[in-house]
Design a protein around this motif. Structure first.
Motif: not given
Length: 165
Positions: A10-19
């Motif tokens: 979870v990367d809140k800075a880029t508002k991205t979740v990567t799986i």
């Protein structure tokens, strides 16, 4: 085969979740599991919930309208609008929660799914971008990581069963 990769970031800075998840199954089978309604409905919900698809047109501009249904019959509806499809390598969709009449609750999220054949093992790399940090935090608070992890475990079991047929 060794250990299959599973990573959830979870990367809140880029508002991205990567799986990133590897499956001990052929690429074509994993692709079908993500793109065919009859297979999707067998795994696209954390147990004991079930996925029930009302409409699915897997084509650019098409959509999947489905509900996650609890054992008590409670329904949580979502719409996936397909924006790009490159057979067996990538597809993208816009996802939004909705009501049972397909009225979306915006903002939604953009999903980008990449499939890679690793000689009998398949890697799926999913990036989920949220327009809104609040929506992303809401997803996480609702248990998205735990739920999606359970869902991928169900897919893994299903792929093992399908591979043995």
């Amino acid at each position: 085969m060794g250990n299959l990769v599973f990573d959830f970031t979870v990367d809140k800075a880029t508002k991205t979740v990567t799986i990133v998840k590897e499956f001990a199954a052929e690429l074509s089978l994993v692709w079908e599991a993500y793109t065919k309604q009859e297979i999707l409905d067998q795994w696209w919900a954390p147990k004991p919930w079930e996925s029930k698809t009302k409409v699915m047109d897997f084509e650019v501009g098409g959509r999947r309208f489905y509900a996650m249904v609890s054992p008590e019959g409670q329904e949580h509806w979502s719409i996936q609008q397909y924006t790009s499809i490159s057979p067996k390598t990538n597809f993208k969709f816009l996802n939004a929660f909705s009501d049972k009449d397909e009225n979306p609750q915006l903002p939604g999220s953009e999903w980008d799914l990449n499939f890679t054949d690793l000689n009998g093992t398949t890697k799926v790399h999913i990036t989920i971008y949220n327009e809104s940090l609040e929506r992303m935090e809401q997803m996480i608070e609702m248990g998205f990581k735990e739920g999606f992890t359970m869902t991928l475990k169900s897919l893994e079991e299903l792929l093992t069963n399908l591979s043995q047929k």
